[in-house]
Design a protein around this motif. Structure first.
Motif, PDB file in Angstrom:
ATOM      1  N   PRO A 181      -4.086  41.339  75.176  1.00 39.09           N
ATOM      2  CA  PRO A 181      -3.126  40.246  75.349  1.00 39.09           C
ATOM      3  C   PRO A 181      -3.754  38.905  74.977  1.00 39.09           C
ATOM      4  O   PRO A 181      -4.901  38.622  75.320  1.00 39.09           O
ATOM      5  CB  PRO A 181      -2.775  40.307  76.838  1.00 39.09           C
ATOM      6  N   ASP A 182      -3.006  38.068  74.247  1.00 37.60           N
ATOM      7  CA  ASP A 182      -3.553  36.791  73.796  1.00 37.60           C
ATOM      8  C   ASP A 182      -3.282  35.686  74.811  1.00 37.60           C
ATOM      9  O   ASP A 182      -2.680  35.896  75.854  1.00 37.60           O
ATOM     10  CB  ASP A 182      -2.977  36.425  72.421  1.00 37.60           C
ATOM     11  N   ASP A 183      -3.737  34.477  74.481  1.00 32.72           N
ATOM     12  CA  ASP A 183      -3.595  33.339  75.390  1.00 32.72           C
ATOM     13  C   ASP A 183      -2.121  32.993  75.628  1.00 32.72           C
ATOM     14  O   ASP A 183      -1.745  32.583  76.731  1.00 32.72           O
ATOM     15  CB  ASP A 183      -4.344  32.128  74.833  1.00 32.72           C
ATOM     16  N   LEU A 184      -1.294  33.134  74.577  1.00 27.07           N
ATOM     17  CA  LEU A 184       0.123  32.832  74.718  1.00 27.07           C
ATOM     18  C   LEU A 184       0.757  33.730  75.767  1.00 27.07           C
ATOM     19  O   LEU A 184       1.526  33.262  76.616  1.00 27.07           O
ATOM     20  CB  LEU A 184       0.845  33.004  73.388  1.00 27.07           C
ATOM     21  N   LEU A 185       0.438  35.016  75.739  1.00 24.20           N
ATOM     22  CA  LEU A 185       1.007  35.943  76.708  1.00 24.20           C
ATOM     23  C   LEU A 185       0.590  35.571  78.129  1.00 24.20           C
ATOM     24  O   LEU A 185       1.405  35.586  79.057  1.00 24.20           O
ATOM     25  CB  LEU A 185       0.593  37.373  76.382  1.00 24.20           C
ATOM     26  N   ARG A 186      -0.678  35.224  78.310  1.00 18.60           N
ATOM     27  CA  ARG A 186      -1.148  34.837  79.644  1.00 18.60           C
ATOM     28  C   ARG A 186      -0.407  33.602  80.145  1.00 18.60           C
ATOM     29  O   ARG A 186      -0.042  33.497  81.312  1.00 18.60           O
ATOM     30  CB  ARG A 186      -2.654  34.574  79.605  1.00 18.60           C
ATOM     31  N   GLU A 187      -0.166  32.649  79.229  1.00 19.05           N
ATOM     32  CA  GLU A 187       0.566  31.437  79.603  1.00 19.05           C
ATOM     33  C   GLU A 187       2.012  31.758  79.949  1.00 19.05           C
ATOM     34  O   GLU A 187       2.565  31.213  80.916  1.00 19.05           O
ATOM     35  CB  GLU A 187       0.502  30.437  78.446  1.00 19.05           C
ATOM     36  N   VAL A 188       2.613  32.646  79.186  1.00 20.09           N
ATOM     37  CA  VAL A 188       4.003  33.041  79.425  1.00 20.09           C
ATOM     38  C   VAL A 188       4.137  33.758  80.763  1.00 20.09           C
ATOM     39  O   VAL A 188       5.078  33.523  81.521  1.00 20.09           O
ATOM     40  CB  VAL A 188       4.505  33.934  78.275  1.00 20.09           C
ATOM     41  N   LEU A 189       3.202  34.627  81.077  1.00 23.86           N
ATOM     42  CA  LEU A 189       3.247  35.361  82.338  1.00 23.86           C
ATOM     43  C   LEU A 189       3.057  34.430  83.537  1.00 23.86           C
ATOM     44  O   LEU A 189       3.591  34.683  84.625  1.00 23.86           O
ATOM     45  CB  LEU A 189       2.174  36.455  82.352  1.00 23.86           C
ATOM     46  N   ALA A 190       2.311  33.348  83.349  1.00 25.08           N
ATOM     47  CA  ALA A 190       2.051  32.412  84.447  1.00 25.08           C
ATOM     48  C   ALA A 190       3.171  31.377  84.600  1.00 25.08           C
ATOM     49  O   ALA A 190       3.199  30.644  85.596  1.00 25.08           O
ATOM     50  CB  ALA A 190       0.724  31.694  84.217  1.00 25.08           C
ATOM     51  N   TYR A 191       4.079  31.328  83.664  1.00 27.27           N
ATOM     52  CA  TYR A 191       5.147  30.319  83.669  1.00 27.27           C
ATOM     53  C   TYR A 191       6.061  30.508  84.883  1.00 27.27           C
ATOM     54  O   TYR A 191       6.433  31.627  85.248  1.00 27.27           O
ATOM     55  CB  TYR A 191       5.956  30.435  82.383  1.00 27.27           C
ATOM     56  N   VAL A 192       6.448  29.384  85.517  1.00 30.20           N
ATOM     57  CA  VAL A 192       7.368  29.401  86.653  1.00 30.20           C
ATOM     58  C   VAL A 192       8.698  28.797  86.209  1.00 30.20           C
ATOM     59  O   VAL A 192       8.763  27.604  85.888  1.00 30.20           O
ATOM     60  CB  VAL A 192       6.812  28.600  87.844  1.00 30.20           C
ATOM     61  N   PRO A 193       9.774  29.581  86.149  1.00 31.26           N
ATOM     62  CA  PRO A 193      11.078  29.070  85.707  1.00 31.26           C
ATOM     63  C   PRO A 193      11.600  27.985  86.648  1.00 31.26           C
ATOM     64  O   PRO A 193      11.204  27.918  87.818  1.00 31.26           O
ATOM     65  CB  PRO A 193      11.982  30.315  85.751  1.00 31.26           C
ATOM     66  N   PRO A 194      12.494  27.129  86.157  1.00 30.96           N
ATOM     67  CA  PRO A 194      12.999  26.026  86.987  1.00 30.96           C
ATOM     68  C   PRO A 194      13.827  26.479  88.180  1.00 30.96           C
ATOM     69  O   PRO A 194      13.976  25.713  89.135  1.00 30.96           O
ATOM     70  CB  PRO A 194      13.864  25.228  85.998  1.00 30.96           C
ATOM     71  N   TRP A 195      14.369  27.710  88.122  1.00 29.97           N
ATOM     72  CA  TRP A 195      15.181  28.176  89.257  1.00 29.97           C
ATOM     73  C   TRP A 195      14.299  28.733  90.375  1.00 29.97           C
ATOM     74  O   TRP A 195      14.773  29.210  91.377  1.00 29.97           O
ATOM     75  CB  TRP A 195      16.173  29.257  88.792  1.00 29.97           C
ATOM     76  N   GLN A 196      13.008  28.654  90.195  1.00 29.25           N
ATOM     77  CA  GLN A 196      12.082  29.188  91.185  1.00 29.25           C
ATOM     78  C   GLN A 196      11.067  28.110  91.546  1.00 29.25           C
ATOM     79  O   GLN A 196      10.572  27.411  90.667  1.00 29.25           O
ATOM     80  CB  GLN A 196      11.351  30.382  90.577  1.00 29.25           C
ATOM     81  N   ALA A 197      10.762  27.931  92.762  1.00 29.13           N
ATOM     82  CA  ALA A 197       9.734  26.973  93.165  1.00 29.13           C
ATOM     83  C   ALA A 197       8.476  27.742  93.526  1.00 29.13           C
ATOM     84  O   ALA A 197       8.527  28.802  94.144  1.00 29.13           O
ATOM     85  CB  ALA A 197      10.208  26.145  94.354  1.00 29.13           C
ATOM     86  N   GLU A 198       7.329  27.214  93.105  1.00 27.54           N
ATOM     87  CA  GLU A 198       6.058  27.894  93.373  1.00 27.54           C
ATOM     88  C   GLU A 198       5.546  27.488  94.750  1.00 27.54           C
ATOM     89  O   GLU A 198       5.211  26.345  95.003  1.00 27.54           O
ATOM     90  CB  GLU A 198       5.032  27.519  92.302  1.00 27.54           C
ATOM     91  N   SER A 199       5.538  28.432  95.648  1.00 28.52           N
ATOM     92  CA  SER A 199       5.068  28.183  97.007  1.00 28.52           C
ATOM     93  C   SER A 199       4.576  29.498  97.588  1.00 28.52           C
ATOM     94  O   SER A 199       4.540  30.520  96.924  1.00 28.52           O
ATOM     95  CB  SER A 199       6.197  27.601  97.867  1.00 28.52           C
ATOM     96  N   GLU A 200       4.212  29.463  98.841  1.00 31.92           N
ATOM     97  CA  GLU A 200       3.711  30.679  99.477  1.00 31.92           C
ATOM     98  C   GLU A 200       4.788  31.746  99.509  1.00 31.92           C
ATOM     99  O   GLU A 200       4.517  32.921  99.334  1.00 31.92           O
ATOM    100  CB  GLU A 200       3.223  30.363 100.899  1.00 31.92           C
ATOM    101  N   PHE A 201       6.021  31.307  99.740  1.00 29.96           N
ATOM    102  CA  PHE A 201       7.154  32.230  99.710  1.00 29.96           C
ATOM    103  C   PHE A 201       8.090  31.786  98.602  1.00 29.96           C
ATOM    104  O   PHE A 201       8.156  30.625  98.241  1.00 29.96           O
ATOM    105  CB  PHE A 201       7.902  32.223 101.053  1.00 29.96           C
ATOM    106  N   LEU A 202       8.814  32.745  98.030  1.00 28.78           N
ATOM    107  CA  LEU A 202       9.769  32.433  96.974  1.00 28.78           C
ATOM    108  C   LEU A 202      10.855  31.520  97.539  1.00 28.78           C
ATOM    109  O   LEU A 202      11.497  31.816  98.517  1.00 28.78           O
ATOM    110  CB  LEU A 202      10.401  33.723  96.442  1.00 28.78           C
ATOM    111  N   CYS A 203      11.048  30.392  96.879  1.00 28.37           N
ATOM    112  CA  CYS A 203      12.026  29.416  97.341  1.00 28.37           C
ATOM    113  C   CYS A 203      13.062  29.206  96.249  1.00 28.37           C
ATOM    114  O   CYS A 203      12.727  28.777  95.162  1.00 28.37           O
ATOM    115  CB  CYS A 203      11.338  28.091  97.671  1.00 28.37           C
TER     116      CYS A 203
END
Length: 417
Positions: free
Chosen positions: A206-228
């Motif tokens: 897997p290349d760097d682009l794939l790693r970045e894509v997998l780490a991406y957080v969509p706007p409908w989801q907030a990054e926190s301890e629990f899915l918000c």
């Protein structure tokens, strides 16, 4: 007459109506309130709204006009204080009056607020949609020959046979062949186009682009301890687009409703894949990606169960896009479940974005005419309970893990999916 952009808000006792009408003849503006109907007229604008509850004019209250914004503001009292008016942001749903069940023929329902309840001859215990047996498959295969479009309601449209349609449709001979024949032909085509080398290269390195894509957080989801979850709200542009799409009634039997819901999952998966791959910044390839990954849009596929939907989505996600990786496919499945769980408004926002992409990608505007426009209108009347059942069913069907082992071993087995 022009239908103006409008917005409704509410408190416990009142309803506020904001109408954007910059060209209005303010001196001759008129508002009429009668039970659940609100009528506004000020040349060249005309608006008739049918509310989910009754309102009345407030004694001594007058409308206000903001000349800088070109907006009228009116306030009306609820006839029943404390009553909550649902779906005030579903613009299309408000533009036409609700039909009573007495106007509907037996065994056919207008899919509105009560589409799966006792009015349908069903109780909450009869979760017809959760059942996985293919009890209606034979009838579907026999009666759906030559049909396509939203809920398989269309057939024999001459404009579908234009040469340019071959640019967006893999299926040949739209007016011929049953659903079973289309499915067989699609699977054979997917088997031929699967590239073992491409898939294994992406899987092993897997290349760097794939790693970045997998780490991406969509706007409908907030990054926190629990899915918000972020509550979905329509923008002014989206409300304007819903107004343009208008409203219509859909008479669907239960089989057609099931077809429409399962194909909706297929389309939302393709949207979620494109959104994650572009990290929310659509590219010139976005319309192609959504079109190609969705078997509904590229093969006029009709599904009979959720397992078939998920298997088909997984197959196409590791055959056609530039990035073909199993972990990415699983992540997109999670995105799809999140979008379904957020309900109608979030799904409509996704579909409006697809609608815009297809309008700008000739000749994919025809897919809007066949599918996307109808989904945008129909979902405004679809109940949240139905969408939550769909999300629950999507999460329960997980029997596709074998695809990973299947495709990894395919180069030695030389079998065809």
């Amino acid at each position: 007459m022009l239908t103006p952009i409008f917005e409704l808000t509410q408190t416990e006792k009142s309803i506020s109506l904001k109408i954007k009408a910059p060209l209005a003849n303010v001196g001759k503006a008129e508002l009429v309130v009668e039970d659940d109907m609100v009528l506004f007229h000020s040349s060249p604008y005309y608006l008739r709204i049918h509310l989910p509850g009754c309102v009345r004019e407030i004694e001594g209250s007058v409308g206000k006009y903001d000349s800088d914004r070109g907006e009228f503001n009116f306030e009306m009292a609820k006839c029943t204080p404390g009553q909550h008016f649902e779906d005030l942001d579903m613009i299309g749903k408000l533009l036409l009056p609700q039909k009573s069940h007495a106007e509907i023929k037996p065994k056919i329902e207008v899919l509105g607020e009560d589409q799966i309840n006792v009015d349908d001859g069903m109780t909450d215990d009869e979760d017809w949609f959760i059942e996985q047996e293919e009890m209606c498959e034979e009838n579907l295969m026999l009666t759906a020959s030559g049909r396509y479009g939203f809920a398989n309601k269309l057939c024999g449209l001459n404009w579908v046979d234009r040469d340019e349609f071959s640019e967006i449709l893999d299926l040949k001979g739209v007016d011929f062949g049953s659903i079973r024949e289309r499915t067989r032909e699609r699977r054979e085509n997917e088997g031929k186009e699967f590239c073992e080398d491409h898939y294994l290269a992406d899987f092993m390195e897997p290349d760097d682009l794939l790693r970045e894509v997998l780490a991406y957080v969509p706007p409908w989801q907030a990054e926190s301890e629990f899915l918000c979850f972020v509550s979905a709200k329509f923008t002014s542009e989206e409300r304007e687009e819903l107004k343009k799409l208008g409203n219509r009634d859909y008479l669907l039997d239960k089989t057609e409703q099931k077809i429409a819901l399962l194909s909706l999952v297929d389309i939302i998966f393709s949207y979620a894949y494109n959104h994650r791959m572009t990290m929310g910044d659509n590219s010139v390839e976005s319309a192609w990606t959504i079109n190609k990954l969705s078997a509904t849009l590229s093969w006029f596929q009709s599904y009979t169960d959720m397992k078939d939907v998920k298997v088909t989505c997984a197959r196409r996600a590791i055959i056609y896009p530039l990035c073909r990786h199993w972990e990415l496919t699983q992540t997109v499945f999670k995105d799809t479940h999140t979008l379904l769980s957020l309900g109608r408004r979030q799904l409509i926002k996704c579909l409006l974005e697809i609608h815009s992409l297809f309008n700008a990608s000739h000749p994919r505007y025809m897919l809007n005419r066949l599918y996307i426009t109808d989904y945008c209108i129909w979902l405004q009347k679809c109940s949240e309970k139905t969408i939550q059942r769909l999300a629950d069913l999507f999460s329960k069907v997980t029997s596709i893990f074998h695809l990973k082992l299947y495709y990894l071993s395919r180069s030695t087995e030389k079998t065809r999916p």
